[in-house]
Design an enzyme around this catalytic site. Sequence first.
Site, PDB file in Angstrom:
ATOM      1  N   THR A   1     -37.112   6.676 -29.599  1.00 33.75           N
ATOM      2  CA  THR A   1     -38.938   6.650 -29.512  1.00 33.75           C
ATOM      3  C   THR A   1     -39.866   7.592 -30.598  1.00 33.75           C
ATOM      4  O   THR A   1     -40.833   7.171 -30.927  1.00 33.75           O
ATOM      5  CB  THR A   1     -39.420   7.363 -27.959  1.00 33.75           C
TER       6      THR A   1
ATOM      7  N   LYS B   1     -34.814  15.437 -33.229  1.00 31.70           N
ATOM      8  CA  LYS B   1     -34.357  14.484 -31.670  1.00 31.70           C
ATOM      9  C   LYS B   1     -33.246  15.404 -31.002  1.00 31.70           C
ATOM     10  O   LYS B   1     -32.422  17.047 -31.790  1.00 31.70           O
ATOM     11  CB  LYS B   1     -33.536  13.059 -32.120  1.00 31.70           C
ATOM     12  N   ARG B   2     -32.555  14.989 -30.142  1.00 33.52           N
ATOM     13  CA  ARG B   2     -31.347  16.440 -28.953  1.00 33.52           C
ATOM     14  C   ARG B   2     -30.093  16.011 -30.260  1.00 33.52           C
ATOM     15  O   ARG B   2     -30.049  14.819 -31.039  1.00 33.52           O
ATOM     16  CB  ARG B   2     -31.381  16.015 -28.083  1.00 33.52           C
TER      17      ARG B   2
ATOM     18  N   HIS C   1     -30.766   2.648 -19.887  1.00 29.19           N
ATOM     19  CA  HIS C   1     -30.843   4.000 -21.373  1.00 29.19           C
ATOM     20  C   HIS C   1     -29.785   3.945 -22.087  1.00 29.19           C
ATOM     21  O   HIS C   1     -29.968   5.100 -22.944  1.00 29.19           O
ATOM     22  CB  HIS C   1     -31.429   5.037 -20.928  1.00 29.19           C
TER      23      HIS C   1
ATOM     24  N   LYS D   1     -26.453  10.888 -32.989  1.00 33.97           N
ATOM     25  CA  LYS D   1     -27.224  10.743 -33.744  1.00 33.97           C
ATOM     26  C   LYS D   1     -27.031  11.326 -35.354  1.00 33.97           C
ATOM     27  O   LYS D   1     -27.855  10.942 -35.907  1.00 33.97           O
ATOM     28  CB  LYS D   1     -28.182  11.716 -33.598  1.00 33.97           C
TER      29      LYS D   1
ATOM     30  N   LYS E   1     -43.283   7.430 -33.840  1.00 34.40           N
ATOM     31  CA  LYS E   1     -44.318   8.236 -33.221  1.00 34.40           C
ATOM     32  C   LYS E   1     -43.919   8.450 -34.820  1.00 34.40           C
ATOM     33  O   LYS E   1     -45.332   8.878 -35.802  1.00 34.40           O
ATOM     34  CB  LYS E   1     -43.493   9.832 -32.713  1.00 34.40           C
TER      35      LYS E   1
HETATM   36  C1  26W Z   1     -25.693  12.405 -15.980  1.00 33.66           C
HETATM   37  C2  26W Z   1     -25.726  13.098 -18.060  1.00 33.66           C
HETATM   38  C3  26W Z   1     -27.093  12.262 -18.154  1.00 33.66           C
HETATM   39  C4  26W Z   1     -28.574  12.204 -19.116  1.00 33.66           C
HETATM   40  C5  26W Z   1     -29.660  11.646 -19.164  1.00 33.66           C
HETATM   41  C6  26W Z   1     -26.843  10.691 -19.325  1.00 33.66           C
HETATM   42  C7  26W Z   1     -27.869  10.112 -19.426  1.00 33.66           C
HETATM   43  C8  26W Z   1     -29.402  10.378 -19.982  1.00 33.66           C
HETATM   44  C9  26W Z   1     -29.942   9.587 -20.553  1.00 33.66           C
HETATM   45  C10 26W Z   1     -29.906   8.388 -20.160  1.00 33.66           C
HETATM   46  C11 26W Z   1     -29.950   9.441 -22.198  1.00 33.66           C
HETATM   47  C12 26W Z   1     -31.034   9.468 -22.768  1.00 33.66           C
HETATM   48  O1  26W Z   1     -31.530   9.996 -22.868  1.00 33.66           O
HETATM   49  N1  26W Z   1     -31.348   7.817 -23.260  1.00 33.66           N
HETATM   50  C13 26W Z   1     -32.696   7.450 -24.514  1.00 33.66           C
HETATM   51  O2  26W Z   1     -33.448   7.024 -23.590  1.00 33.66           O
HETATM   52  C14 26W Z   1     -34.726   6.884 -24.576  1.00 33.66           C
HETATM   53  C15 26W Z   1     -35.769   5.997 -23.072  1.00 33.66           C
HETATM   54  O3  26W Z   1     -35.174   4.592 -23.635  1.00 33.66           O
HETATM   55  C16 26W Z   1     -33.505   5.607 -26.205  1.00 33.66           C
HETATM   56  O4  26W Z   1     -35.073   6.082 -26.152  1.00 33.66           O
HETATM   57  C17 26W Z   1     -32.705   7.139 -26.926  1.00 33.66           C
HETATM   58  O5  26W Z   1     -31.948   6.031 -27.540  1.00 33.66           O
HETATM   59  C18 26W Z   1     -32.046   7.010 -25.741  1.00 33.66           C
HETATM   60  O6  26W Z   1     -30.605   7.626 -26.355  1.00 33.66           O
END
Ligand code: 26W
Length: 819
Positions: free
Chosen positions: A654, A546-547, A358, A552, A658
């Site tokens: 995503t 968004k975060r 992701h 971003k 929306k």
């Molecule tokens: C370990 C810390 C950590 C926490 C969360 C590393 C990575 C993440 C996620 C993988 C980050 C995340 O949420 N990625 C997002 O995933 C969405 C669903 O696929 C995408 O639409 C976003 O672009 C992507 O940033």
Amino acid sequence: MPTTSFDKESIKASIIGKLQRYNGRTIQDASQQQIYKAVASTVRDQIMQKYLIAREERKATKSKRLYYLSVEFLMGRSMYCNMLNLVSTDVYREALSELGINMDDVLREEPEPGLGNGGLGRLAACFLDSLSSLDLPAMGCTIRYEYGLFRQKIVDGQQVELPDSWLDNGNTWEMAVMDDACEVHFGGHVDTVEEDGVTRFIHRDYNTVEAVPYDMPIVGYDTTTVNTLRMWSARSPKRIDLGSFGQGKYVQATEEIELAEVISKVLYPEDNHYEGKLLRLKQQYFFTSATLQYILKDFKKLHGNNFAILPDKVCIHINDTHPGLAIPEMMRLLIDQEGLGWDEASAIVQKTFAYTNHTIMAEALEKWPEAMVKQLLPRVYQILEEINRRFCARLWNEFPGQWERIGKMAVISYGQVNIANLCIAMSFSVNGVSQLHGEILKEETFHDFNLVMPEKFSAITNGITHRRWLMSCNPELTELIRSAIGDKWIREPELLHELKPFADDAAFRQKFDEIKKHNKQRLARLVKERQGIVVDPAFMFDTQSKRLHEYKRQMLNALHILVLYNRIVNDESFTMEPRVFFFGAKASPGYYRAKQIIRFINALSSLIAKHPRARKYLQVVFLENYDVSTAEVLIPASEVSEQLSTASKEASGTGNMKYMMNGAVTIGTMDGANVEISEQVGMDNIYIFGMRSDTVRDMYRERNYNPMQIYETNQEIRQAMTQMIDGTLFPDNAAVLQDLYHSLLLGDYGSMADPYFVLKDFGSYSMAQRRLNADYANRDKWLKMAVINTAMSGVFSSDRTIREYNDTIWHLDPLPRAK
Ligand code: 26W
């Protein structure tokens, strides 16, 4: 089997009866919370009838089941979506109204389970809704965090984090399943013993944590299929030690219990940034081990010990690397518990696991210190070593002598366990979440893996459930669409494209506009209620939610607003379409720069509000505590969707989908799914700006970005940048944003200048904004664009996404629809 009908009268009777039996109250003197519970448990009763049928069906058909493992499921509130999927919103609304209960008030009583940070967790939640709605047998598996993502308050323009104790009033949607509770073991050591010529590995002197599952039913739309979200809660196997308690050692008696239960205490608030914390490793192993034990137990119940057919009956999907330890855990259980040989176990595992990546953000790639894994999970560590030994041997054949290359692909190297490499090595499928992201994975991030095992790689574009993100959050638009094209699109969302000709229908556009106005008024009420801020629904509503993360680029948006302010203030004759800029964003508590960006936005908001002419055209609203429930009001009210990530950085996005579905027009970069949105709507119905992802990647290679040059030649940028640090924004302390200021002009020590290219893309962003502003003034043109966006959003339904996953990866058979 006795079933109860859920018509209006029986719903009313059920609510009255529950209040009487559980609370000893009548509707008149029950609290809102009691009423909520009575209504929710009535809905739950209705779901349970189907749950029972679905369970029997699965036992009878023994069909293949998907396990979707994720450390996050950002579910949002359940009650309304459950009613919707039961096709019962009208009957509940009528029943409640006849009881003198306001349904919207009741819905707001439900605490939102915020068991996720952002995109990854919300995607998992959308997937569950689609899986059930498409009758595909699945179980989501995760951790039942006692505290979800922090609640955000803004105090003096700054973020303050408060705990989110969402379980305080209990959770009506879950039930504990004590007969599936199991043990998870940490620490200790492994003894190797020979028994009748076989080597056995015995784990000794470990600490035990008990895993207790809580199940939440997931109803599909207008079907009998009900899947499960299983949330594991940690508890100590030691009940309170009455001995030491009696001796007055109160603290000691509870200490060990605390230590075990801390595992499922709180969700880590980092998004796209990884830290090698021991507790996080414990969380990950805790829920993957419990899940794998359950999967094998269930498999044996249905199919005995015929493990060879396991890959035909079970598919385990790893949502990013966080549940990656499920792989060695399955090896461990098959070998140590079930007595299979290595080769046999390994062959099964490699046909069972699939992995989705992701993010390509390097700082998000999980690597655990080897010593930490070895100490916490000694047996799992041995298995990882053996997986690594065999995998490196294979790589040696592919790349003889190329140690560096092999080191980068290895499961264990340079003192670290690389979980992404483990997932790729041991899964049969590795996918990206948009077409562009899939390409970048193959060409860059996992380039060498793609050379060795190209058959594993694919891209499946993310999606969102149109049931929550259109039907539930925008009922008026849903009705308008129904009146225009009927309701076949509800089952086949791609049919929304039948709406396209209505873009040229003036009467339809008029109605579309009216609905947007109502949604804007609804948001205005919420903002007034929650934050005491008055917004004018006649303004254009422009949103970035968004975060908070540098990639971003909320900074690009904020800097542009400051430039608009200067144009208004510097030039008496300048005018623009009045616009409210909404921001919704949580910053990770330890991410200093993200928090500074929040301060910048809030200072900007005050600056504008103080200027009599500026505030006629501009307003900035920072929405406190952006969560799923806020999004459900914000998105339907928005007309412009800001999707500004540096090209190549946003794997998909995503939120963009929306907004589009609710008729907002996107201003964005060619990044993630924005690329595909632009293909769907056509370049005339989206504002694309900025560098393309290949240019960004060229710039990284050449390291020749020079933001100072842009600063020196662009007067508007220079003025706005200067205002960041000259006391315009913070009269009492001009230096507050020093670091932020420098981050745009210089790099962090030793690295290239601003890797997110804020100043580089500014000019092109500002030009796109000028076009957007002009088009908004042309109402017909604008509304046509808005209608086309909704019409072309059907492919971004998660139903399409799930069908693709199922056709290419999972191969599940839909359960028959019982009557
Ligand atoms: C370990 C810390 C950590 C926490 C969360 C590393 C990575 C993440 C996620 C993988 C980050 C995340 O949420 N990625 C997002 O995933 C969405 C669903 O696929 C995408 O639409 C976003 O672009 C992507 O940033």
